[in-house]
Design a protein around this motif. Structure first.
Motif, PDB file in Angstrom:
ATOM      1  N   GLN A 115       0.830  -1.206   0.000  1.00  0.00           N
ATOM      2  CA  GLN A 115       0.000   0.000   0.000  1.00  0.00           C
ATOM      3  C   GLN A 115       0.865   1.256   0.000  1.00  0.00           C
ATOM      4  O   GLN A 115       0.544   2.238  -0.679  1.00  0.00           O
ATOM      5  CB  GLN A 115      -0.934   0.001   1.211  1.00  0.00           C
TER       6      GLN A 115
ATOM      7  N   SER B 114      -2.704  10.865  -1.332  1.00  0.00           N
ATOM      8  CA  SER B 114      -3.121  10.088  -0.170  1.00  0.00           C
ATOM      9  C   SER B 114      -3.407   8.665  -0.617  1.00  0.00           C
ATOM     10  O   SER B 114      -3.727   8.417  -1.787  1.00  0.00           O
ATOM     11  CB  SER B 114      -4.367  10.688   0.484  1.00  0.00           C
TER      12      SER B 114
ATOM     13  N   GLN C 125      -5.935   6.844   0.372  1.00  0.00           N
ATOM     14  CA  GLN C 125      -7.358   6.704   0.059  1.00  0.00           C
ATOM     15  C   GLN C 125      -7.632   7.043  -1.397  1.00  0.00           C
ATOM     16  O   GLN C 125      -8.318   6.301  -2.107  1.00  0.00           O
ATOM     17  CB  GLN C 125      -8.213   7.621   0.958  1.00  0.00           C
TER      18      GLN C 125
ATOM     19  N   TYR D 192     -11.874  -0.809   6.919  1.00  0.00           N
ATOM     20  CA  TYR D 192     -11.911   0.576   7.379  1.00  0.00           C
ATOM     21  C   TYR D 192     -10.521   1.197   7.308  1.00  0.00           C
ATOM     22  O   TYR D 192      -9.507   0.554   7.569  1.00  0.00           O
ATOM     23  CB  TYR D 192     -12.427   0.648   8.818  1.00  0.00           C
ATOM     24  N   TRP D 193     -10.517   2.481   6.953  1.00  0.00           N
ATOM     25  CA  TRP D 193      -9.258   3.216   7.030  1.00  0.00           C
ATOM     26  C   TRP D 193      -8.748   3.165   8.460  1.00  0.00           C
ATOM     27  O   TRP D 193      -9.524   3.213   9.405  1.00  0.00           O
ATOM     28  CB  TRP D 193      -9.454   4.677   6.647  1.00  0.00           C
ATOM     29  N   SER D 194      -7.454   3.111   8.614  1.00  0.00           N
ATOM     30  CA  SER D 194      -6.868   3.049   9.951  1.00  0.00           C
ATOM     31  C   SER D 194      -6.888   4.432  10.595  1.00  0.00           C
ATOM     32  O   SER D 194      -7.116   5.447   9.928  1.00  0.00           O
ATOM     33  CB  SER D 194      -5.429   2.530   9.865  1.00  0.00           C
TER      34      SER D 194
ATOM     35  N   PHE E 282      -5.170   7.710   9.241  1.00  0.00           N
ATOM     36  CA  PHE E 282      -5.732   8.545   8.192  1.00  0.00           C
ATOM     37  C   PHE E 282      -6.769   9.478   8.814  1.00  0.00           C
ATOM     38  O   PHE E 282      -7.723   9.027   9.444  1.00  0.00           O
ATOM     39  CB  PHE E 282      -6.391   7.697   7.106  1.00  0.00           C
TER      40      PHE E 282
ATOM     41  N   ASP F 183      -9.954  11.844   9.024  1.00  0.00           N
ATOM     42  CA  ASP F 183     -11.222  11.828   8.300  1.00  0.00           C
ATOM     43  C   ASP F 183     -11.114  12.795   7.130  1.00  0.00           C
ATOM     44  O   ASP F 183     -10.701  13.953   7.299  1.00  0.00           O
ATOM     45  CB  ASP F 183     -12.363  12.266   9.219  1.00  0.00           C
TER      46      ASP F 183
ATOM     47  N   GLN G 194     -15.895   5.135   6.959  1.00  0.00           N
ATOM     48  CA  GLN G 194     -14.502   5.321   6.573  1.00  0.00           C
ATOM     49  C   GLN G 194     -13.983   4.041   5.921  1.00  0.00           C
ATOM     50  O   GLN G 194     -13.063   3.394   6.378  1.00  0.00           O
ATOM     51  CB  GLN G 194     -13.667   5.675   7.808  1.00  0.00           C
ATOM     52  N   GLN G 195     -14.632   3.702   4.813  1.00  0.00           N
ATOM     53  CA  GLN G 195     -14.299   2.477   4.087  1.00  0.00           C
ATOM     54  C   GLN G 195     -13.938   2.805   2.646  1.00  0.00           C
ATOM     55  O   GLN G 195     -14.443   3.779   2.072  1.00  0.00           O
ATOM     56  CB  GLN G 195     -15.494   1.513   4.072  1.00  0.00           C
ATOM     57  N   VAL G 196     -13.094   1.961   2.067  1.00  0.00           N
ATOM     58  CA  VAL G 196     -12.713   2.141   0.670  1.00  0.00           C
ATOM     59  C   VAL G 196     -13.939   2.051  -0.233  1.00  0.00           C
ATOM     60  O   VAL G 196     -14.050   2.748  -1.241  1.00  0.00           O
ATOM     61  CB  VAL G 196     -11.693   1.056   0.258  1.00  0.00           C
TER      62      VAL G 196
END
Length: 749
Positions: free
Chosen positions: A307, A318, A320, A350-352, A355, A357, A469-471
């Motif tokens: 990643q 970023s 994301q 979920y984003w960690s 990251f 918001d 907060q998900q891809v």
């Protein structure tokens, strides 16, 4: 170490062995511990060679001169010759030679000792060198062993005090020994740091956290590198394609991934080339793990590393955004693959916490990227099911983010207000939404007045949705309304077509409604006489579209096309096709008329299906069960009603060589064809030859009606068959949901 003991005790059978595994799994440490605990067994010495270094020969010569007091003859000037002289003059007795971190067997082969029982050779490598029986492959620790190692290194009391968090740290590290040792040493240096704080730091900085980098003060560590640096060595050995595959796999959740899905994501690359990159590089360097047949997964920390490389290679700014762009690239090539990924929840991670918001504008940008990805992937269908301005561009996306407290759950949740502005004067693609907070939840005069004023400036749609907060979040948000619209189009049988019987069937319905005043309540009263084009055109000139349903508007649009076509052919009437009309107004029980009518309906439906999928679903053709099977011979049997007054038809598909045209082959019979017939077996064999890899559902399909009448197969039979086949294809890919609805009776009011 027992495996090494057993291997090297068999002097006459085992002289070279390898310990392999991914970076950080403990290959070097295991070899070192074996050497230290077995010094008494190697009277000829233990020679340690760093194989990644360039001066392998110098290391061997220096060892021989310093530890064995060998004096090389002056005439031995070539390094390789000097190494061979050393091996030949090595003191008697068992000798262990360890080549640590071998990156290429060909590179060390010239420096290996000669065959004989005196030398035992041990390689540590990230590659899958030697035969399986000659190689010990190390894997990550079992969760319980990882927890025990943490207790041993950090202290049992300290770990037990936060046992649940300790288990989370072990899981976060993927039970990798190097990661566990580095984090443990970090905790030992920071006695006031709790395990909870340690986990928070790992979540915050990921592989860049200092705990995962080897500090200079740790001189007693076997490992020379931190976690990321250890993976970097393997990364540098990969081809660009293998790196791309690794980065692709890193966007998915840490779950087993079907290799077929990977192939679909790289649909423009030869599958064998992908397979070679997998087997000869990613698997070879232990960066990818094989779970089962055609199923693979990434280690948690390897995924983190890939990643980071994906983010670096992208100009997105970023991770994301980089992942969102990556998914958009997949969608552009194969939208069904993206939908499959979403449905299998491979992007629902979920984003960690590291990251932040994303801001409202960043969320809007994610939505825009996803929307453009779908547009590129489903063209020209996007013209129908994605929201557009009149000029064909996307509306401006407005986003605002706010917190809403749930009294029942006693928790705050993040919501996003999403608006779309269709004014062509709005030049920006993404803006702050003019609706702040949770005004959409307020059913008040003030909120209605605010929304009404915004409508006047081009803001036509507003929605408030829970932000995850998900891809996958922007992709679900942009495709779900489109799937609903697609389902509506199919349920209303109103995908536009330029010509053909699908167009004519809709046009005939509109012509009847306009010229006769309304569609009759009972279809038995319908006449099938030609309708004057003059009468139709007079009625069309009076049409006010907004007074009709969308289904009827579609029929009227098709009627205009059919009238224009009929005029070009010099016709003065709109006429039903002869086979259709003969059945409706003649003797329906005539076997020949029944056969001709049924064949005409199925043949026209097949052409209509092909017409629709080629126009509106060009990128779906390889995924549609029926479309991927074309061209075909549609084979059917019509069972005449006879004395039972019950008509039946059954049919199945037979593949034809590519390049041929599909056609119909129906016959009359007194009973349905047998599913076990020799013809059916021939079809299966032909399918395997002509369509290898395609899974076609070859079960017979049946239609029957009792009592038999002139509305056999329905009022709009060709439209119904075509859309039924299309719905089945789309259902299989999950592009539509629920059941195919009855169009209503009479159709298209």
């Amino acid at each position: 170490m027992q495996w090494l003991h057993d291997r090297f005790e068999q002097h006459d059978r085992a002289e070279i062995s390898a310990v392999s595994g991914m970076g950080g799994v403990g290959k070097t440490e295991l070899s070192l511990q074996y050497a230290l605990s077995n010094q008494q067994n190697y009277l000829g010495g233990i020679c340690w060679i760093e194989a990644r270094e360039q001066n392998i020969s110098n290391q061997i010569i220096t060892f021989a001169e310093s530890n064995l007091c060998l004096e090389l003859p002056e005439k031995k000037e070539g390094h390789l010759e000097q190494v061979q002289w050393c091996w030949q003059n090595w003191p008697k007795g068992n000798t262990l030679v360890i080549f640590n971190d071998v990156t290429s067997y060909a590179r060390i082969k010239p420096y290996l000792p000669p065959a004989g029982t005196g030398f035992h050779i041990l390689l540590t490598t990230r590659l899958r060198l030697l035969k399986d029986s000659e190689r010990l492959e190390l894997k990550v620790l079992h969760p319980e062993d990882a927890f025990s190692l943490l207790e041993l290194l950090v202290g049992k009391e300290r770990v037990q005090a936060e046992a649940d968090v300790a288990k989370q740290i072990c899981q976060w590290l993927g039970y990798l020994p190097l990661g566990l040792e580095l984090v443990s040493r970090y905790l030992i240096r920071k006695l006031d740091l709790t395990l909870t704080e340690m986990l928070a730091r790992l979540n915050e900085k990921r592989l860049e956290q200092r705990a995962l980098k080897k500090p200079e003060i740790e001189s007693d560590m076997t490992a020379e590198l931190g976690v990321a640096a250890a993976f970097e060595l393997s990364w540098n050995e990969l081809s660009s394609l293998a790196q791309e595959i690794g980065c692709l796999l890193s966007i998915f959740d840490v779950v087993p991934i079907s290799w077929d899905l990977v192939v679909k994501c790289f649909c423009q690359i030869d599958p064998e080339e992908l397979e070679n990159s997998r087997d000869e590089q990613l698997l070879e360097f232990h960066l990818l793990q094989r779970e089962s047949n055609k199923v693979y997964r990434l280690h948690e920390l390897v995924r983190e590393f890939f990643q980071s490389r994906l983010a670096e290679a992208s100009s997105a700014g970023s991770l994301q955004k980089a992942i969102t762009i990556k998914i958009a690239d997949i969608t552009k090539q194969d939208p069904s693959t993206t939908l499959k990924i979403l449905n299998e929840k491979l992007l629902d991670w979920y984003w960690s916490n590291n990251f932040l918001d994303p801001s409202a504008l960043e969320i809007g940008e994610f939505l825009l990227i996803a929307q453009q990805g779908w547009k590129n992937g489903i063209e020209p269908l996007s013209q129908l099911i994605l929201e557009h301005r009149a000029n064909g561009t996307f509306p401006t996306i407005g986003v605002s983010v706010y917190q809403r407290y749930d009294e029942e759950l006693k928790q705050s949740f993040t919501y996003a207000n999403i608006g779309k502005n269709f004014s062509e004067s709005m030049s920006s693609s993404v803006v702050d939404c003019p609706l702040d907070g949770d005004i959409l939840f307020h059913d008040s005069h003030e909120s209605h007045e605010i929304v009404s004023k915004l409508f006047e400036t081009g803001w036509k749609t507003f929605s408030s949705t829970l932000f995850h907060q998900q891809v996958s979040w922007p992709w679900h948000q942009t495709i779900q309304p489109s799937l609903d619209r697609l389902s509506e189009y199919l349920n209303e049988r109103r995908l536009p077509v330029d010509a053909g019987y699908l167009s004519f069937e809709a046009a005939w319905h509109a012509a009847w409604c306009l010229t006769k005043g309304n569609y009759p309540r009972f279809p038995a009263y319908v006449t099938f006489s030609p309708i004057s084009l003059d009468d139709i055109e007079n009625k069309l000139s009076e049409v006010v579209y907004r007074r009709y349903s969308l289904m009827m508007q579609h029929c009227i649009s098709q009627l205009k096309l059919e009238v224009e076509y009929a005029r070009q052919q010099g016709e003065t009437y709109l006429k039903l096709p002869e086979d259709f009309r003969a059945f409706k107004i003649g003797s329906a029980t005539s076997p020949d008329i029944l056969l001709n009518y049924t064949s005409y309906v199925f043949g026209s439906a097949l052409m209509g299906y092909q017409q629709i999928v080629e126009r509106w679903f060009p990128k779906f053709l390889s995924d549609f069960r029926l479309a991927s099977y074309l061209p075909v011979r549609l084979i059917g049997t019509v069972v005449h009603p006879g004395l039972e007054a019950k008509v039946k038809v059954d049919y199945y598909w037979e593949p034809l060589p590519n390049g041929q045209s599909s056609y119909i082959e129906f016959q009359l019979s007194d009973q349905p064809s047998s599913q076990e017939s020799s013809r059916r077996q021939t079809v299966f064999r032909q399918q395997e030859i002509l369509r290898p890899g395609h899974k076609m559902n070859q079960q017979h399909k049946f239609y029957s009606q009792h009592p038999f009448d002139k509305f056999w197969l329905g009022n709009q039979p060709i439209t119904e068959l075509t859309y039924q086949w299309l719905w089945e294809d789309l259902t299989q890919l999950k592009w539509v949901k629920d059941k195919f609805k009855n169009a209503g009776y009479p159709y298209w009011r």
